[in-house]
Design a protein around this motif. Structure first.
Motif, PDB file in Angstrom:
ATOM      1  N   LYS A 199       0.836  -1.210   0.000  1.00 47.42           N
ATOM      2  CA  LYS A 199       0.000   0.000   0.000  1.00 47.42           C
ATOM      3  C   LYS A 199       0.870   1.258   0.000  1.00 47.42           C
ATOM      4  CE  LYS A 199      -4.097   0.338   1.846  1.00 47.42           C
ATOM      5  NZ  LYS A 199      -5.034   0.131   0.734  1.00 47.42           N
ATOM      6  N   THR A 200       2.026   1.164   0.671  1.00 57.12           N
ATOM      7  CA  THR A 200       2.962   2.298   0.672  1.00 57.12           C
ATOM      8  C   THR A 200       3.449   2.578  -0.749  1.00 57.12           C
ATOM      9  OG1 THR A 200       3.660   1.842   2.943  1.00 57.12           O
ATOM     10  CG2 THR A 200       5.195   3.087   1.571  1.00 57.12           C
ATOM     11  N   LEU A 201       3.793   1.517  -1.467  1.00 62.37           N
ATOM     12  CA  LEU A 201       4.255   1.688  -2.851  1.00 62.37           C
ATOM     13  C   LEU A 201       3.122   2.181  -3.751  1.00 62.37           C
ATOM     14  CD1 LEU A 201       6.517  -1.460  -3.211  1.00 62.37           C
ATOM     15  CD2 LEU A 201       7.253   0.890  -3.608  1.00 62.37           C
ATOM     16  N   GLU A 202       1.938   1.675  -3.519  1.00 61.02           N
ATOM     17  CA  GLU A 202       0.802   2.036  -4.383  1.00 61.02           C
ATOM     18  C   GLU A 202       0.360   3.485  -4.183  1.00 61.02           C
ATOM     19  OE1 GLU A 202      -1.401  -2.357  -4.723  1.00 61.02           O
ATOM     20  OE2 GLU A 202      -1.981  -0.937  -3.149  1.00 61.02           O
ATOM     21  N   THR A 203       0.442   3.949  -2.948  1.00 67.44           N
ATOM     22  CA  THR A 203      -0.117   5.271  -2.639  1.00 67.44           C
ATOM     23  C   THR A 203       0.942   6.361  -2.477  1.00 67.44           C
ATOM     24  OG1 THR A 203      -0.053   4.862  -0.251  1.00 67.44           O
ATOM     25  CG2 THR A 203      -2.059   4.210  -1.417  1.00 67.44           C
ATOM     26  N   GLY A 204       2.221   5.951  -2.313  1.00 70.60           N
ATOM     27  CA  GLY A 204       3.278   6.942  -2.172  1.00 70.60           C
ATOM     28  C   GLY A 204       3.357   7.579  -0.805  1.00 70.60           C
ATOM     29  N   ARG A 205       2.620   7.034   0.167  1.00 68.45           N
ATOM     30  CA  ARG A 205       2.714   7.497   1.555  1.00 68.45           C
ATOM     31  C   ARG A 205       2.835   6.275   2.449  1.00 68.45           C
ATOM     32  NH1 ARG A 205      -3.343   9.141   3.501  1.00 68.45           N
ATOM     33  NH2 ARG A 205      -2.321   8.729   5.481  1.00 68.45           N
ATOM     34  N   THR A 206       3.313   6.494   3.694  1.00 71.41           N
ATOM     35  CA  THR A 206       3.618   5.335   4.543  1.00 71.41           C
ATOM     36  C   THR A 206       2.361   4.714   5.166  1.00 71.41           C
ATOM     37  OG1 THR A 206       4.088   6.847   6.376  1.00 71.41           O
ATOM     38  CG2 THR A 206       5.974   6.007   5.142  1.00 71.41           C
ATOM     39  N   TRP A 207       2.330   3.397   5.121  1.00 68.05           N
ATOM     40  CA  TRP A 207       1.340   2.573   5.817  1.00 68.05           C
ATOM     41  C   TRP A 207       2.123   1.583   6.667  1.00 68.05           C
ATOM     42  CZ3 TRP A 207      -4.174   2.091   4.815  1.00 68.05           C
ATOM     43  CH2 TRP A 207      -4.665   3.017   3.879  1.00 68.05           C
ATOM     44  N   PHE A 208       1.687   1.397   7.896  1.00 67.04           N
ATOM     45  CA  PHE A 208       2.361   0.458   8.787  1.00 67.04           C
ATOM     46  C   PHE A 208       1.369  -0.596   9.271  1.00 67.04           C
ATOM     47  CE2 PHE A 208       4.506   4.589   9.232  1.00 67.04           C
ATOM     48  CZ  PHE A 208       5.763   4.230   8.813  1.00 67.04           C
ATOM     49  N   TRP A 209       1.911  -1.552  10.051  1.00 67.96           N
ATOM     50  CA  TRP A 209       1.069  -2.548  10.694  1.00 67.96           C
ATOM     51  C   TRP A 209       1.128  -2.311  12.194  1.00 67.96           C
ATOM     52  CZ3 TRP A 209      -2.724  -5.784   9.761  1.00 67.96           C
ATOM     53  CH2 TRP A 209      -3.037  -6.770  10.701  1.00 67.96           C
ATOM     54  N   SER A 210      -0.019  -2.032  12.780  1.00 61.87           N
ATOM     55  CA  SER A 210      -0.070  -1.817  14.216  1.00 61.87           C
ATOM     56  C   SER A 210      -0.139  -3.162  14.922  1.00 61.87           C
ATOM     57  CB  SER A 210      -1.290  -0.957  14.584  1.00 61.87           C
ATOM     58  OG  SER A 210      -1.483  -0.995  15.986  1.00 61.87           O
ATOM     59  N   ARG A 211       0.909  -3.484  15.693  1.00 61.80           N
ATOM     60  CA  ARG A 211       0.927  -4.767  16.401  1.00 61.80           C
ATOM     61  C   ARG A 211      -0.091  -4.781  17.533  1.00 61.80           C
ATOM     62  NH1 ARG A 211       7.103  -5.115  17.931  1.00 61.80           N
ATOM     63  NH2 ARG A 211       6.608  -2.946  18.404  1.00 61.80           N
ATOM     64  N   SER A 212      -0.329  -3.605  18.167  1.00 68.70           N
ATOM     65  CA  SER A 212      -1.278  -3.579  19.286  1.00 68.70           C
ATOM     66  C   SER A 212      -2.719  -3.687  18.785  1.00 68.70           C
ATOM     67  CB  SER A 212      -1.092  -2.290  20.100  1.00 68.70           C
ATOM     68  OG  SER A 212      -1.243  -1.157  19.264  1.00 68.70           O
ATOM     69  N   ARG A 213      -3.007  -3.048  17.651  1.00 65.68           N
ATOM     70  CA  ARG A 213      -4.380  -3.069  17.149  1.00 65.68           C
ATOM     71  C   ARG A 213      -4.595  -4.137  16.085  1.00 65.68           C
ATOM     72  NH1 ARG A 213      -5.246   1.386  14.370  1.00 65.68           N
ATOM     73  NH2 ARG A 213      -3.228   2.388  14.642  1.00 65.68           N
ATOM     74  N   GLN A 214      -3.462  -4.779  15.672  1.00 67.30           N
ATOM     75  CA  GLN A 214      -3.548  -5.806  14.619  1.00 67.30           C
ATOM     76  C   GLN A 214      -4.330  -5.275  13.414  1.00 67.30           C
ATOM     77  OE1 GLN A 214      -2.350  -9.434  14.659  1.00 67.30           O
ATOM     78  NE2 GLN A 214      -0.921  -8.192  15.838  1.00 67.30           N
ATOM     79  N   ALA A 215      -3.881  -4.114  12.931  1.00 66.05           N
ATOM     80  CA  ALA A 215      -4.583  -3.483  11.810  1.00 66.05           C
ATOM     81  C   ALA A 215      -3.614  -2.636  11.000  1.00 66.05           C
ATOM     82  CB  ALA A 215      -5.717  -2.606  12.338  1.00 66.05           C
ATOM     83  N   LEU A 216      -3.944  -2.420   9.744  1.00 60.72           N
ATOM     84  CA  LEU A 216      -3.179  -1.491   8.916  1.00 60.72           C
ATOM     85  C   LEU A 216      -3.348  -0.085   9.474  1.00 60.72           C
ATOM     86  CD1 LEU A 216      -3.852  -2.622   5.239  1.00 60.72           C
ATOM     87  CD2 LEU A 216      -1.706  -2.785   6.508  1.00 60.72           C
TER      88      LEU A 216
END
Lengths: 172, 172
Positions: free
Chosen positions: A61-78
């Motif tokens: 998603k980071t590559l597709e949108t050109g902005r950073t997306w992470f994975w939240s380990r606490s919320r188990q969500a993008l």
């Protein structure tokens, strides 16, 4: 200082990744939770702003949108960085290391703060805690940039250096 | 560029940590394997050289000796950086982040290579792979420093800028 003029974000985004790019994502080494550490660094002055985790989907998603997306380990969500704060990170370049198990994401940080505390960088404390620690040069450059940046936006003639620093006496 | 004149390594080392420093080590957040990611950054120009893992013991040894020690997950052993290569990293400053679960170690890298491949940084590849990517400014500064550094070692009068760059004609 040479400023990179192009970025991933300047292309026509969002975009569909090429098959070779998809294959590249699969060749990285993710840990047992399917995650890879992402070091986020200011592309201009090199300040390490934060470290977060990506999975394959958030990297795509980071590559597709050109902005950073992470994975939240606490919320188990993008987690799209800046979703609520507006402090989006536009990606200039993504690097990966010799073991393919860590990323450096060079970004243009929107707003003055990458950290949820309001600090520019999440790494604002030293070990051991010290008053008056020598400021590493990389940070010095950050401060110089912060001083110079507003001057670049002043329309009209190029400001003199004196215009960038406070002075006690008024020019005659 | 302001160069930090003091470093952890300049104190009388090795040294015994103070009780407050020991307590500080215990307050960091290590993962389920007892590890914390350590981002190693050149203290002068901000280049991210590598990322490795520390446990509490390797971080304590880093503080005691003023050079980096890591934990090798593959060998399950303490790993003093530069032991065989001589490419020691002298620690200038240790920072930790807002969650206390990641470190930035600002270092003076001995030798030109932090990476076992011989590259200066382990992050020498980009995703997607591209020829002619714009060079991030942080790296530009690295190259400027590489040019300027030898000139700083020339004894005698301060060299002029012309002495720092190759020229086709010999000065008269």
């Amino acid at each position: 200082m040479v400023v990179a003029s192009a970025s991933l974000a300047s292309a026509n985004l969002p975009r569909t990744l090429l098959p070779a790019e998809i294959a590249h994502l699969d060749n990285l080494s993710y840990n047992e939770q399917g995650l890879i550490p992402a070091i986020v660094q200011d592309y201009l002055d090199g300040t390490v702003l934060m470290m977060a985790w990506m999975n394959r989907e958030s990297l795509q998603k980071t590559l597709e949108t050109g902005r950073t997306w992470f994975w939240s380990r606490s919320r188990q969500a993008l987690w799209p960085k800046g979703e609520t704060s507006g402090h989006v990170q536009w990606v200039k370049q993504i690097r990966y290391d010799c073991d393919s198990d860590a990323l450096v994401i060079l970004v243009e940080q929107v707003g003055e703060a990458a950290c949820h505390t309001g600090a520019r960088s999440c790494f604002f404390r030293t070990l051991p805690e010290k008053e008056g620690d020598p400021m590493p040069a990389a940070d010095t450059l950050s401060h110089v940039f912060a001083v110079v940046k507003p001057a670049r936006r002043i329309p009209g003639p190029i400001p003199t250096p004196a215009a960038c620093w406070p002075r006690e006496t008024t020019p005659s």
